[in-house]
Scaffold this motif. Structure first.
Motif, PDB file in Angstrom:
ATOM      1  N   LYS A  51       2.180   1.790  -3.489  1.00  0.00           N
ATOM      2  CA  LYS A  51       1.105   2.142  -4.415  1.00  0.00           C
ATOM      3  C   LYS A  51       0.601   3.565  -4.216  1.00  0.00           C
ATOM      4  N   THR A  52       0.530   4.010  -2.968  1.00  0.00           N
ATOM      5  CA  THR A  52      -0.103   5.302  -2.663  1.00  0.00           C
ATOM      6  C   THR A  52       0.869   6.404  -2.285  1.00  0.00           C
ATOM      7  N   TRP A 110       0.830  -1.214   0.000  1.00  0.00           N
ATOM      8  CA  TRP A 110       0.000   0.000   0.000  1.00  0.00           C
ATOM      9  C   TRP A 110       0.860   1.257   0.000  1.00  0.00           C
TER      10      TRP A 110
END
Length: 204
Positions: free
Chosen positions: A34-35, A31
């Protein structure tokens, strides 16, 4: 215990628990990549949830031995408060989970009054320094304002705090200090946390 039928301090349980923790850590890293946000895995005692989640799960799934029948959950990677284990073994065991908990972690051991055995306490402090990121001691330092008792105010069979000398049960006339959420506090905890505190065994 639910998944394997054994404590995570056994070889089989330990292997499973580490796989779960590493899977959670991997999700955080995924995560984060990805972010661009700073996700982290937090080894929290989540004190108020220990009762709420256990109560909800018991309502949903019924009574499960050593899982929903205690009235509380032991959170994160922590050794069950009822499990007989010495301070050094507990810290060694939990240290491997702390390394995975990038968002924060804490471990603790229950100890008696060590004022007459500071040498032993020093040995534990040295062990903490060499083996684990963050650790605390839990000891009892309570006071009854009715009779002047200075020691451990206990939890009776009705899960009420009671002075062992004069049997005072009035919260306004006693000072009870216990470690919850990583901090020493005095707030007379919910029924689940009270049961968990009552079940704690000594590690030293």
């Amino acid at each position: 215990k639910l998944m394997k039928g054994v404590s995570h301090t056994t070889p089989e349980g330990e292997e499973f628990a580490l796989r779960v923790m590493n899977r959670l850590r991997g999700a955080c890293e995924k995560w984060k990549a990805k972010t661009g946000l700073g996700f982290g895995l937090y080894g929290t005692p989540a004190e108020s949830l220990c009762y709420r989640f256990a109560r909800i799960d018991k309502e949903r799934f019924g009574t499960i031995e050593d899982v929903t029948d205690k009235g509380y959950y032991t959170n994160s990677y922590h050794v069950d408060v009822r499990e007989e284990i010495d301070a050094f073994s507990k810290f060694s065991f939990e240290s491997q989970f702390q390394k995975i908990s990038t968002g924060g972690c804490i471990s603790y051991v229950e100890i008696p009054n060590m004022r007459h055995n500071t040498e032993a306490l020093e040995e534990v402090v040295k062990f903490i320094y060499d083996n684990i990121q963050y650790a605390e001691f839990n000891t009892k330092s309570d006071y009854c304002h009715v009779c002047g008792f200075d020691g451990e105010i206990t939890i009776n069979d009705d899960n009420e705090w009671e002075c062992p000398v004069c049997h005072n049960k009035d919260h306004a006339k006693m000072t009870v200090i216990r470690r919850t959420c990583g901090y020493l506090g005095e707030n007379f905890w919910n029924v689940g946390k009270t049961k968990e505190i009552k079940a704690r065994v000594m590690h030293l």
